[in-house]
Design an enzyme around this catalytic site. Structure first.
Site, PDB file in Angstrom:
ATOM      1  CG  HIS A  20      -0.572  14.710   0.552  1.00 32.78           C
ATOM      2  ND1 HIS A  20       0.204  13.527   0.612  1.00 32.78           N
ATOM      3  CD2 HIS A  20      -0.768  15.093   0.031  1.00 32.78           C
ATOM      4  CE1 HIS A  20       1.311  14.030  -0.325  1.00 32.78           C
ATOM      5  NE2 HIS A  20       0.841  15.152  -0.992  1.00 32.78           N
ATOM      6  CB  CYS A  57       0.028  13.362  -3.338  1.00 41.08           C
ATOM      7  SG  CYS A  57       0.720  14.462  -4.113  1.00 41.08           S
ATOM      8  CD  GLU A  84       0.008  11.977   3.394  1.00 40.12           C
ATOM      9  OE1 GLU A  84       0.872  12.040   2.664  1.00 40.12           O
ATOM     10  OE2 GLU A  84      -0.827  11.512   3.094  1.00 40.12           O
TER      11      GLU A  84
END
Length: 205
Positions: free
Chosen positions: A183, A79, A185
Site C-alpha cells: 500500500h 493490493c 498510500e
C-alpha cells in the site's frame, strides 16, 4: 485527472487523499464515462478476491477496467488491485480475474513464526529503478496487508520483490499497467514517491 475506481473497497478514500496530498486532481467514481475520460485510473483493493470480482461484475466495472487498459492510458492497481490483474486466485476457486497477466495467486505458506495475514513493513528488492521506483534506492520498506501472494509467470514484468517465508512478486510494470501488492498510500514518504512517479508517468501534475 486521476480516476480512483470506487466499488466500495476500504482503501479508496485513503488512496484518493494521498494523491490529493501530492497535488493531483482526483475523482472517486464508478461511472464508466468519467473513468474512461480520465488521464489515468487507479484500482485500489482490499478484501476477498471472489467477493470483489462479484461486486465489480455487478457494477459493470470489469469491462470498464479492461477498456481503460486497452486505451493505453496509465493504470495502477493496489493490493487486491494487483491480484485482480491475473486470471484467478487460490482464495476464491472459480472466480475469474481480469487475465491481463499470467501467474498464480496462492496463500502465503507461513510457518516458522510467520503470521498470516502478512501485515506490516517489509523491505523490497527493486528490480527496475525507473517507472514506479524512479528515484528510490536501497531496500526501502513498504506497508503490506495480505494473505495471498503473486508468483508472476513472466518475471520480466516484475519490478520489485519481497520475502515473507517465500519470494513475493510485490510490484509489476508492463506497458501502461502498473501494480503493487503493498500500500503506497500507507507507506510514508517513500510510498508518496511511488504515487508521484505514477502521476508523472500519467502527466497529471
Amino acid at each position: 485527472m486521476i480516476a480512483i475506481i470506487d466499488y466500495g473497497a476500504g482503501n479508496v478514500r485513503s488512496v484518493s487523499k494521498a494523491f490529493a496530498h501530492i497535488g493531483c486532481d482526483v475523482t472517486v467514481t464508478n461511472d464508466r464515462d468519467l473513468i474512461l475520460k480520465a488521464d489515468s485510473a487507479v484500482l485500489p483493493g482490499v478484501g476477498s478476491f471472489g467477493d470483489t470480482v462479484d461486486t465489480m461484475d455487478s457494477l459493470g466495472i470489469r469491462k470498464t477496467v479492461l477498456d481503460f487498459i486497452q486505451s493505453g492510458k496509465p493504470f495502477f492497481g493496489i493490493c487486491l488491485g494487483l491480484q485482480l490483474l491475473f486470471p484467478k486466485s487460490e482464495e476464491s476457486p472459480g472466480a475469474k480475474g481480469f487475465g491481463i497477466f499470467d501467474g498464480s495467486i496462492t496463500k502465503i505458506p507461513g510457518g516458522e513464526g510467520l503470521k498470516i495475514p502478512h501485515m506490516g513493513w517489509n523491505s523490497l528488492d527493486i528490480k527496475k529503478h525507473d517507472g514506479l521506483f524512479k528515484g528510490i534506492s536501497g531496500e526501502p520498506y513498504f506497508y503490506f496487508v495480505h494473505s495471498y501472494y503473486l508468483n508472476a509467470a513472466d518475471k520480466g514484468i516484475v519490478s520489485a520483490q519481497t520475502s515473507y517465508g517465500v519470494t513475493i512478486d510485490a510490484a509489476v510494470e508492463s506497458g501502461n499497467v502498473f501494480a503493487t501488492q503493498f500500500h503506497p498510500e500507507k507507506s510514508g514518504e517513500t510510498g508518496l514517491q511511488i504515487l508521484r512517479n505514477f502521476a508523472e508517468i500519467a502527466e497529471v501534475k
